[in-house]
Motif scaffolding. Structure first.
Motif, short mmCIF file in Angstrom:
data_model
loop_
_atom_site.label_atom_id
_atom_site.label_comp_id
_atom_site.label_asym_id
_atom_site.label_seq_id
_atom_site.Cartn_x
_atom_site.Cartn_y
_atom_site.Cartn_z
N TYR A 154 0.85 -1.18 0.00
CA TYR A 154 0.00 0.00 0.00
C TYR A 154 0.88 1.23 0.00
CZ TYR A 154 -4.02 -2.94 1.04
OH TYR A 154 -4.99 -3.89 0.97
N VAL A 155 0.46 2.28 -0.70
CA VAL A 155 1.25 3.50 -0.85
C VAL A 155 0.54 4.67 -0.16
CG1 VAL A 155 2.22 5.17 -2.48
CG2 VAL A 155 2.20 2.74 -3.05
N VAL A 156 1.32 5.40 0.62
CA VAL A 156 0.85 6.63 1.26
C VAL A 156 1.82 7.73 0.87
CG1 VAL A 156 0.36 7.77 3.45
CG2 VAL A 156 -0.03 5.31 3.21
N ASN A 157 1.32 8.86 0.39
CA ASN A 157 2.19 9.96 0.01
C ASN A 157 2.66 10.72 1.24
OD1 ASN A 157 1.98 9.45 -2.73
ND2 ASN A 157 0.20 10.77 -2.96
N PHE A 158 3.91 11.17 1.20
CA PHE A 158 4.45 11.97 2.28
C PHE A 158 3.84 13.37 2.19
CE2 PHE A 158 7.26 14.97 4.28
CZ PHE A 158 7.59 14.33 5.46
N GLY A 159 3.52 13.93 3.33
CA GLY A 159 3.02 15.31 3.37
C GLY A 159 2.00 15.50 4.45
N THR A 160 1.43 16.69 4.45
CA THR A 160 0.42 17.00 5.45
C THR A 160 -0.92 16.44 5.01
OG1 THR A 160 0.05 19.11 4.37
CG2 THR A 160 1.52 19.11 6.25
N TYR A 161 -1.75 16.19 5.96
CA TYR A 161 -3.11 15.76 5.67
C TYR A 161 -4.03 16.92 6.00
CZ TYR A 161 -0.96 11.24 5.39
OH TYR A 161 -0.14 10.21 5.03
N LEU B 249 3.77 -0.20 5.01
CA LEU B 249 3.36 0.71 3.95
C LEU B 249 4.57 1.29 3.24
CD1 LEU B 249 0.73 2.77 5.98
CD2 LEU B 249 0.28 0.82 4.49
N TYR B 250 4.36 1.69 2.01
CA TYR B 250 5.40 2.39 1.26
C TYR B 250 5.05 3.88 1.26
CZ TYR B 250 8.80 3.65 -2.18
OH TYR B 250 9.86 4.24 -2.81
N LYS B 251 5.96 4.71 1.72
CA LYS B 251 5.75 6.15 1.78
C LYS B 251 6.36 6.76 0.52
CE LYS B 251 4.66 8.13 5.26
NZ LYS B 251 3.59 8.79 5.97
N ALA B 252 5.55 7.39 -0.30
CA ALA B 252 6.02 7.94 -1.58
C ALA B 252 6.40 9.41 -1.42
CB ALA B 252 4.94 7.79 -2.64
N PHE B 253 7.59 9.72 -1.86
CA PHE B 253 8.08 11.09 -1.95
C PHE B 253 8.10 11.44 -3.43
CE2 PHE B 253 9.59 9.60 2.06
CZ PHE B 253 9.69 10.71 2.88
N ILE B 254 7.26 12.38 -3.85
CA ILE B 254 7.15 12.75 -5.25
C ILE B 254 7.45 14.25 -5.35
CG2 ILE B 254 5.67 12.81 -7.28
CD1 ILE B 254 3.99 10.58 -5.76
N ASP B 255 8.65 14.57 -5.79
CA ASP B 255 9.10 15.97 -5.80
C ASP B 255 8.82 16.65 -4.47
OD1 ASP B 255 10.34 16.15 -8.28
OD2 ASP B 255 8.46 16.53 -9.32
N THR B 256 9.06 15.92 -3.39
CA THR B 256 8.84 16.44 -2.04
C THR B 256 9.98 17.38 -1.69
OG1 THR B 256 7.75 14.37 -1.48
CG2 THR B 256 8.45 15.76 0.35
N ARG B 257 9.61 18.59 -1.23
CA ARG B 257 10.60 19.65 -1.04
C ARG B 257 10.71 20.07 0.42
NH1 ARG B 257 11.82 21.91 -6.11
NH2 ARG B 257 10.66 20.83 -7.71
N PHE B 258 11.96 20.33 0.80
CA PHE B 258 12.27 20.86 2.13
C PHE B 258 13.23 22.03 1.95
CE2 PHE B 258 11.30 16.42 2.74
CZ PHE B 258 10.47 16.42 3.84
N VAL B 259 12.95 23.13 2.65
CA VAL B 259 13.82 24.30 2.60
C VAL B 259 14.71 24.28 3.84
CG1 VAL B 259 13.90 26.83 2.65
CG2 VAL B 259 12.18 25.67 1.29
N LEU B 260 16.01 24.48 3.63
CA LEU B 260 16.98 24.48 4.72
C LEU B 260 17.06 25.88 5.32
CD1 LEU B 260 19.22 22.98 6.28
CD2 LEU B 260 20.80 23.73 4.49
N LYS B 261 16.82 25.98 6.62
CA LYS B 261 16.96 27.24 7.37
C LYS B 261 17.77 26.92 8.61
CE LYS B 261 13.37 29.51 5.26
NZ LYS B 261 13.47 30.61 4.43
N LYS B 262 19.00 27.42 8.64
CA LYS B 262 19.95 27.15 9.72
C LYS B 262 20.14 25.65 9.87
CE LYS B 262 19.24 31.48 12.07
NZ LYS B 262 18.89 32.18 13.25
N ASP B 263 19.74 25.06 11.00
CA ASP B 263 19.95 23.63 11.23
C ASP B 263 18.66 22.82 11.15
OD1 ASP B 263 18.83 24.68 13.49
OD2 ASP B 263 20.13 23.61 14.88
N THR B 264 17.63 23.38 10.51
CA THR B 264 16.33 22.72 10.39
C THR B 264 15.88 22.77 8.94
OG1 THR B 264 15.77 23.49 12.62
CG2 THR B 264 13.95 22.73 11.26
N MET B 265 15.19 21.72 8.50
CA MET B 265 14.57 21.74 7.18
C MET B 265 13.06 21.77 7.36
SD MET B 265 16.80 19.43 4.57
CE MET B 265 17.17 17.98 5.56
#
Length: 162
Positions: A92-99, A126-142
């Motif tokens: 089963y596939v679940v996309n990464f992100g907010t709900y 489950l398989y967690k799908a990352f599809i062009d999933t983006r994180f912005v780096l700010k100091k020591d946190t993304m």
């Protein structure tokens, strides 16, 4: 100024800018490589391992199931972009992100699996799908970048920290 001199100046400027971009990308890559914890909600424990060979490994654990993902990553400006590689097994596939909890969101009418018409043996893996999933780096946190237009675009919903 002769054409030779003008060409030489142009090449020098181009080479300098290319080196500067590679240097900036290298600095960002050095900051993101390693192990990260994901703060998404209080019920799940999630981890992301960013490897130096541009691969990643994700693992999530909740009280009902476990999820995982493997894939490739790249840096675009100040943004980490993740894309999963689909496993060869039926899951089963679940996309990464907010709900999103907005009333105007259309819920998917299909349960996604890694392959069409396959029936996974278990619901606990489950398989967690990352599809062009983006994180912005700010100091020591993304910070996760929400792309769903039905969700607010706040960067602080999902964070990665060390």
């Amino acid at each position: 100024m002769s054409n030779k001199t003008l060409t030489y100046c142009f090449l020098l400027i181009f080479a300098f800018n290319s080196c500067k971009k590679k240097e900036i990308d290298s600095i960002i890559q050095d900051k993101i490589i390693g192990n990260w914890k994901i703060k998404n909600n209080e019920y799940n424990k999630e981890y992301l391992e960013i490897n130096g060979d541009n691969t990643f490994y994700y693992k999530g654990v909740s009280h009902l199931n476990e999820s995982f993902s493997i894939g490739k990553w790249k840096v675009v400006k100040d943004t980490l972009v993740l894309n999963s590689i689909t496993p060869k097994e039926c899951l089963y596939v679940v996309n990464f992100g907010t709900y999103c909890e907005h009333a105007d969101i259309v819920i998917e009418d299909k349960i996604n699996t890694t392959f069409d018409d396959c029936e996974p043996q278990t619901i606990s893996n489950l398989y967690k799908a990352f599809i062009d999933t983006r994180f912005v780096l700010k100091k020591d946190t993304m910070f996760y970048v929400e792309v769903n237009k039905n969700c607010s675009n706040e960067l602080n919903k999902i964070r990665l920290y060390r």
